[in-house]
Structures are given as C-alpha cells and as structure tokens.
Write a protein that holds these residues in place. Structure first.
Motif: not given
Length: 122
Positions: A112-113, A115-117, A119-120
């Motif tokens: 999840a961590l 995937a954050v960049p 998604l942004r």
C-alpha cells in the motif's frame, strides 16, 4: 455466497453478525475485482482489450492461489520449527498461523505504501 451459506440460521443462535461480516467481505471482493478490471482496461488500447482482460482475469485467479500457498507454507514451516521442542501442538499451530498472518499484513502494508506514489502520479 458460500460464506453466507455457512452461516444459515440455527435454532440456537442468531448468527446475524457473522452474516453481516460475510456480506461485507463479498462486497469488498467484488469491488476490488471490478476496480482492477476497470483500471487495467481503461489504459489498454481498444484492439488489445481482449488480451488485457484475459491477463487481468488470470492474475485475479492465480494471485490469491499463490498467496494462499505461500501463507500456508509459512505457517507450516513455523509450526514445524516449534513442534520439535516442548511446545504443545495446538500452541505451535496457532503461532504458525499468527506468523503467516503477520507476514501477510506487513506485505500488504508495504504494498500500500509503495502504491501511494504511483497513484499520486496519475
């Protein structure tokens, strides 16, 4: 549907809470599969959408199978390491499952961590 069928009303217990959890789990799985399919097919060229759909369906079928295999192997390995000593079998099995689920939780959190960049950037 199988999760809901396992919780058929019994005369001695209500079972409403488990039924609600089962329904929420099924809804979450359906939403995740739909989101994965839409995300992949949205970026695929029109002439390759059939191939892209086949790839996503294959991944959605084999991914959980491989994941479950890894978790069961981790649990069995951890349990096997504990049963040789003075640890009771049931305690060793519970510890093996706890180890496997903790490992899965860490992998999910790291994923999840990571995937954050991604998604942004969209």
């Amino acid at each position: 549907m199988a999760l809901l069928a396992l919780d058929l009303p019994r005369p001695d217990a209500g079972g409403g809470g488990r039924r609600a959890v089962g329904a929420a789990l099924l809804a979450g799985i359906a939403l995740a599969f739909s989101a994965a399919t839409i995300t992949l097919l949205d970026d695929a060229p029109a002439d390759q959408s059939g191939l892209a759909g086949g790839v996503v369906n294959t991944a959605l079928e084999t991914g959980p199978t491989i994941g479950l295999t890894v978790l069961v192997s981790l649990a069995a390995s951890h349990t096997g390491g504990l049963t040789g000593g003075a640890t009771a079998r049931t305690v060793a099995e519970a510890s093996g499952y706890a180890f496997a689920f903790t490992t899965a939780g860490v992998v999910f959190a790291v994923s999840a961590l990571a995937a954050v960049p991604l998604l942004r950037s969209r």
